[in-house]
Design a protein around this motif. Structure first.
Motif, PDB file in Angstrom:
ATOM      1  N   THR A 112      10.411  44.114  39.153  1.00  0.00           N
ATOM      2  CA  THR A 112      10.992  44.945  40.178  1.00  0.00           C
ATOM      3  C   THR A 112      12.295  44.185  40.955  1.00  0.00           C
ATOM      4  OG1 THR A 112      10.311  43.507  42.152  1.00  0.00           O
ATOM      5  CG2 THR A 112       9.066  45.020  41.801  1.00  0.00           C
ATOM      6  N   LEU A 113      12.922  42.583  39.801  1.00  0.00           N
ATOM      7  CA  LEU A 113      14.071  42.730  40.177  1.00  0.00           C
ATOM      8  C   LEU A 113      15.843  42.556  38.998  1.00  0.00           C
ATOM      9  CD1 LEU A 113      13.267  38.600  39.596  1.00  0.00           C
ATOM     10  CD2 LEU A 113      13.229  39.878  41.942  1.00  0.00           C
ATOM     11  N   GLY A 114      15.336  43.885  38.907  1.00  0.00           N
ATOM     12  CA  GLY A 114      16.326  44.443  38.601  1.00  0.00           C
ATOM     13  C   GLY A 114      16.680  45.648  39.591  1.00  0.00           C
ATOM     14  N   MET A 115      16.295  46.038  40.046  1.00  0.00           N
ATOM     15  CA  MET A 115      16.641  46.968  41.349  1.00  0.00           C
ATOM     16  C   MET A 115      17.172  46.321  42.578  1.00  0.00           C
ATOM     17  SD  MET A 115      15.974  49.970  39.881  1.00  0.00           S
ATOM     18  CE  MET A 115      16.537  51.263  41.598  1.00  0.00           C
ATOM     19  N   ALA A 116      16.634  45.306  42.420  1.00  0.00           N
ATOM     20  CA  ALA A 116      17.028  44.509  43.346  1.00  0.00           C
ATOM     21  C   ALA A 116      18.748  43.798  43.040  1.00  0.00           C
ATOM     22  CB  ALA A 116      16.336  43.222  43.411  1.00  0.00           C
ATOM     23  N   LEU A 117      18.790  43.555  41.563  1.00  0.00           N
ATOM     24  CA  LEU A 117      19.956  43.076  41.402  1.00  0.00           C
ATOM     25  C   LEU A 117      20.962  44.294  41.885  1.00  0.00           C
ATOM     26  CD1 LEU A 117      22.392  40.712  40.555  1.00  0.00           C
ATOM     27  CD2 LEU A 117      21.317  41.419  37.847  1.00  0.00           C
ATOM     28  N   LEU A 118      20.349  45.375  41.539  1.00  0.00           N
ATOM     29  CA  LEU A 118      21.448  46.852  41.688  1.00  0.00           C
ATOM     30  C   LEU A 118      21.933  46.552  43.117  1.00  0.00           C
ATOM     31  CD1 LEU A 118      19.988  49.126  38.835  1.00  0.00           C
ATOM     32  CD2 LEU A 118      21.790  48.522  38.366  1.00  0.00           C
ATOM     33  N   GLU A 119      21.568  45.970  43.879  1.00  0.00           N
ATOM     34  CA  GLU A 119      22.109  45.948  45.619  1.00  0.00           C
ATOM     35  C   GLU A 119      23.110  45.203  45.564  1.00  0.00           C
ATOM     36  OE1 GLU A 119      21.096  48.355  47.752  1.00  0.00           O
ATOM     37  OE2 GLU A 119      19.701  49.182  46.258  1.00  0.00           O
ATOM     38  N   MET A 120      23.617  44.427  43.931  1.00  0.00           N
ATOM     39  CA  MET A 120      24.181  43.797  44.876  1.00  0.00           C
ATOM     40  C   MET A 120      25.807  44.323  44.882  1.00  0.00           C
ATOM     41  SD  MET A 120      25.360  40.232  42.236  1.00  0.00           S
ATOM     42  CE  MET A 120      25.524  41.092  41.039  1.00  0.00           C
ATOM     43  N   GLU A 121      26.797  43.504  45.515  1.00  0.00           N
ATOM     44  CA  GLU A 121      27.982  44.030  46.132  1.00  0.00           C
ATOM     45  C   GLU A 121      28.962  43.827  44.733  1.00  0.00           C
ATOM     46  OE1 GLU A 121      29.450  46.417  48.277  1.00  0.00           O
ATOM     47  OE2 GLU A 121      27.913  46.314  48.889  1.00  0.00           O
ATOM     48  N   VAL A 122      29.638  44.588  44.168  1.00  0.00           N
ATOM     49  CA  VAL A 122      30.772  43.737  43.482  1.00  0.00           C
ATOM     50  C   VAL A 122      32.013  44.122  43.673  1.00  0.00           C
ATOM     51  CG1 VAL A 122      28.819  43.987  40.914  1.00  0.00           C
ATOM     52  CG2 VAL A 122      30.339  45.821  41.663  1.00  0.00           C
TER      53      VAL A 122
END
Length: 99
Positions: A89-99
């Protein structure tokens, strides 16, 4: 933009360690990912659940970043009382990070 717009993630877990790989859809975005998605930013992003070190490995040959988050899963999947404490689940959460 959100990380998910230019990359996807693969994840895994073992005990209290979560492993997140970030792979750009277009390898031309790899250098930008190396600049924007740092150990410090990932540690800050997961500060509420990651109580250990975040280590980043650069896999230049395949244009991917791999993050190892120690002390993140509350003792591991089989020891935690949380409903969904899998590293996946953490991979999907990280993909929400702004870059």
């Amino acid at each position: 933009m959100k990380l998910k717009e230019i990359a996807h993630a693969r994840t895994g877990d073992k005990g209290e360690i979560s492993n997140i790989s970030v792979i750009p859809y277009d390898e031309n975005n790899y250098e930008m990912l190396k600049e924007k998605v740092t150990e410090t930013r990932v540690a800050e992003y997961f500060r509420e659940i990651c109580h250990g070190k975040v280590t980043r490995y650069e896999l230049d040959g395949i244009h991917a970043l791999n993050f190892v988050l120690d002390k993140t899963l509350g003792g591991g999947v089989t020891r935690s009382l949380a409903l969904d404490k899998h590293g996946k689940t953490l991979g999907m959460a990280l993909l929400e990070m702004e870059v």
